[in-house]
Design a protein around this motif. Structure first.
Motif, mmCIF file in Angstrom:
data_model
loop_
_atom_site.group_PDB
_atom_site.id
_atom_site.type_symbol
_atom_site.label_atom_id
_atom_site.label_comp_id
_atom_site.label_asym_id
_atom_site.label_seq_id
_atom_site.Cartn_x
_atom_site.Cartn_y
_atom_site.Cartn_z
ATOM 1 N N ILE A 82 -32.347 -44.825 20.932
ATOM 2 C CA ILE A 82 -31.490 -43.665 21.072
ATOM 3 C C ILE A 82 -31.617 -42.753 19.858
ATOM 4 C CG2 ILE A 82 -29.553 -45.032 20.180
ATOM 5 C CD1 ILE A 82 -27.649 -43.248 21.776
ATOM 6 N N ALA A 83 -31.645 -41.454 20.104
ATOM 7 C CA ALA A 83 -31.644 -40.492 19.002
ATOM 8 C C ALA A 83 -30.235 -40.401 18.432
ATOM 9 C CB ALA A 83 -32.100 -39.126 19.508
ATOM 10 N N ILE A 106 -31.150 -52.266 19.405
ATOM 11 C CA ILE A 106 -31.000 -50.810 19.389
ATOM 12 C C ILE A 106 -31.938 -50.246 18.327
ATOM 13 C CG2 ILE A 106 -29.427 -48.849 19.112
ATOM 14 C CD1 ILE A 106 -27.783 -52.175 19.381
ATOM 15 N N SER A 107 -32.714 -49.249 18.705
ATOM 16 C CA SER A 107 -33.560 -48.550 17.742
ATOM 17 C C SER A 107 -33.100 -47.102 17.634
ATOM 18 C CB SER A 107 -35.029 -48.589 18.175
ATOM 19 O OG SER A 107 -35.559 -49.889 18.065
ATOM 20 N N LEU A 108 -33.062 -46.583 16.434
ATOM 21 C CA LEU A 108 -32.705 -45.190 16.195
ATOM 22 C C LEU A 108 -33.989 -44.385 16.056
ATOM 23 C CD1 LEU A 108 -29.860 -45.771 13.571
ATOM 24 C CD2 LEU A 108 -29.661 -45.599 16.061
ATOM 25 N N ILE A 109 -34.180 -43.411 16.951
ATOM 26 C CA ILE A 109 -35.427 -42.645 16.951
ATOM 27 C C ILE A 109 -35.146 -41.181 16.598
ATOM 28 C CG2 ILE A 109 -36.734 -44.130 18.507
ATOM 29 C CD1 ILE A 109 -35.882 -42.327 20.823
ATOM 30 N N ILE A 110 -35.971 -40.654 15.711
ATOM 31 C CA ILE A 110 -35.848 -39.261 15.278
ATOM 32 C C ILE A 110 -36.849 -38.426 16.063
ATOM 33 C CG2 ILE A 110 -35.782 -37.700 13.312
ATOM 34 C CD1 ILE A 110 -33.769 -40.080 13.259
ATOM 35 N N CYS A 111 -36.319 -37.499 16.856
ATOM 36 C CA CYS A 111 -37.153 -36.715 17.773
ATOM 37 C C CYS A 111 -37.329 -35.283 17.266
ATOM 38 C CB CYS A 111 -36.519 -36.712 19.162
ATOM 39 S SG CYS A 111 -36.217 -38.371 19.816
ATOM 40 N N GLN A 112 -38.171 -34.529 17.948
ATOM 41 C CA GLN A 112 -38.431 -33.145 17.547
ATOM 42 C C GLN A 112 -37.153 -32.306 17.551
ATOM 43 O OE1 GLN A 112 -41.631 -31.365 19.808
ATOM 44 N NE2 GLN A 112 -43.023 -33.086 19.440
ATOM 45 N N ARG A 113 -36.282 -32.545 18.513
ATOM 46 C CA ARG A 113 -35.063 -31.755 18.648
ATOM 47 C C ARG A 113 -33.829 -32.431 18.069
ATOM 48 N NH1 ARG A 113 -36.154 -30.008 24.979
ATOM 49 N NH2 ARG A 113 -37.849 -28.506 24.565
ATOM 50 N N SER A 114 -34.020 -33.498 17.326
ATOM 51 C CA SER A 114 -32.885 -34.197 16.719
ATOM 52 C C SER A 114 -32.200 -33.321 15.678
ATOM 53 C CB SER A 114 -33.345 -35.492 16.050
ATOM 54 O OG SER A 114 -33.753 -36.449 17.003
ATOM 55 N N GLU A 115 -30.875 -33.219 15.779
ATOM 56 C CA GLU A 115 -30.110 -32.489 14.770
ATOM 57 C C GLU A 115 -29.739 -33.399 13.611
ATOM 58 O OE1 GLU A 115 -27.257 -29.422 16.101
ATOM 59 O OE2 GLU A 115 -27.546 -30.273 18.097
ATOM 60 N N ILE A 147 -36.558 -44.332 12.867
ATOM 61 C CA ILE A 147 -38.005 -44.210 12.862
ATOM 62 C C ILE A 147 -38.377 -42.972 13.679
ATOM 63 C CG2 ILE A 147 -38.232 -45.672 14.909
ATOM 64 C CD1 ILE A 147 -40.829 -46.763 13.813
ATOM 65 N N SER A 148 -39.469 -42.336 13.345
ATOM 66 C CA SER A 148 -39.887 -41.153 14.097
ATOM 67 C C SER A 148 -40.284 -41.538 15.516
ATOM 68 C CB SER A 148 -41.066 -40.465 13.392
ATOM 69 O OG SER A 148 -42.238 -41.244 13.521
ATOM 70 N N PHE A 149 -40.146 -40.593 16.417
ATOM 71 C CA PHE A 149 -40.504 -40.827 17.816
ATOM 72 C C PHE A 149 -41.954 -41.290 17.938
ATOM 73 C CE2 PHE A 149 -42.386 -39.479 21.789
ATOM 74 C CZ PHE A 149 -41.467 -39.869 22.741
ATOM 75 N N GLY A 189 -32.884 -39.484 24.604
ATOM 76 C CA GLY A 189 -33.172 -38.437 23.636
ATOM 77 C C GLY A 189 -31.952 -37.807 22.993
ATOM 78 N N PRO A 190 -32.169 -36.822 22.125
ATOM 79 C CA PRO A 190 -31.078 -36.150 21.402
ATOM 80 C C PRO A 190 -30.349 -35.152 22.302
ATOM 81 C CG PRO A 190 -33.163 -35.130 20.855
ATOM 82 C CD PRO A 190 -33.496 -36.297 21.739
ATOM 83 N N GLU A 191 -29.387 -34.438 21.724
ATOM 84 C CA GLU A 191 -28.590 -33.480 22.492
ATOM 85 C C GLU A 191 -29.463 -32.438 23.198
ATOM 86 O OE1 GLU A 191 -25.586 -34.975 19.408
ATOM 87 O OE2 GLU A 191 -27.756 -34.742 19.565
ATOM 88 N N GLY A 192 -30.569 -32.045 22.592
ATOM 89 C CA GLY A 192 -31.465 -31.053 23.197
ATOM 90 C C GLY A 192 -32.541 -31.662 24.074
#
Length: 235
Positions: A82-83, A106-115, A147-149, A189-192
């Motif tokens: 989850i972002a 649970i893994s925390l993923i940092i996506c292109q649209r992550s705030e 971790i990055s996407f 993914g993130p909010e976006g």
């Protein structure tokens, strides 16, 4: 019966010493006395019953009277990536409720649209620990550092892999696709939402596009919906 999280306990040892923090809570706050029975969970499937032999506020001594292994072990493995949400309270809410329902990793993923680009796992792990105690879970979910996407997508996973997104196109649903009793990974993914490039990369790496219904859900709601569906379909 009062419950304590004791990850360092060993099933072969007849006694266990509560650390100072837990001892103080047991004696000063809960006012437990000599002879009182308590329960312990080790986060690895062990559920212990113990009796207080010395109610000391700094080092309470417990005598183990019963051990149950693989307590509440489920027939499947669920990993949700989850972002982190912009409002961290929403991520904390997800972790609490998902732990109560049933989740393994649970893994925390940092996506292109992550705030939000980071989230401190120390506090988040405390949320999880509190939730397993509240819901009497003997297994402590694993929480992975952010971790990055792109790095996450390159990791191997032995099981079914899904990516839930809002872009148009053909999508599957868990009711028809999920294999009963297997391993399942769902990315949220993130909010976006995930970017088209991220969705394409996921599909190229063996992920299947997933729908969680007609409604547009918040990140934490979508993750919890996936958690509920996987657990419900594995009953």
């Amino acid at each position: 019966m009062h419950l304590f999280y004791t990850p360092d306990i060993q099933p072969s040892h007849p006694q266990y010493f509560l650390n100072e923090e837990e001892s103080k809570h047991a004696v000063r706050v809960l006012r437990l006395e000599l002879g009182a029975e308590v329960q312990l969970i080790d986060g690895r499937g062990g559920l212990y019953t113990a009796q207080i032999k010395d109610a000391h506020p700094k080092r309470t001594i417990l005598q183990i009277t019963n051990v149950i292994t693989a307590y509440g072990k489920r027939n499947h493995y669920l990993h949700i990536a989850i972002a982190p949400t912009k409002n961290l309270d929403r991520l904390e809410w997800f972790l609490e409720k998902a732990t109560e329902i049933g989740i393994d990793e649970i893994s925390l993923i940092i996506c292109q649209r992550s705030e939000r680009k980071e989230a401190k796992t120390e506090r988040l792990n405390k949320i999880i620990t509190s939730a397993i105690k509240q819901s009497l879970k003997a297994y402590h979910p694993v929480l992975n550092e952010g971790i990055s996407f792109n790095k996450f997508i390159a990791k191997s996973f032995d099981g079914q892999k899904f990516i839930a997104h809002c872009e148009p196109g053909v999508k599957l649903n868990l009711k028809e696709e999920l294999r009963h009793g297997g391993n399942c990974l769902v990315m949220i993914g993130p909010e976006g939402d995930f970017s088209p490039a991220e969705i394409s990369l996921a599909l190229d790496n063996g992920y299947k596009a997933l729908t969680l219904g007609e409604s547009r859900l918040r990140t934490e709601t979508a993750a919890l919906e996936a958690c509920f569906e996987v657990n419900f379909l594995n009953r």
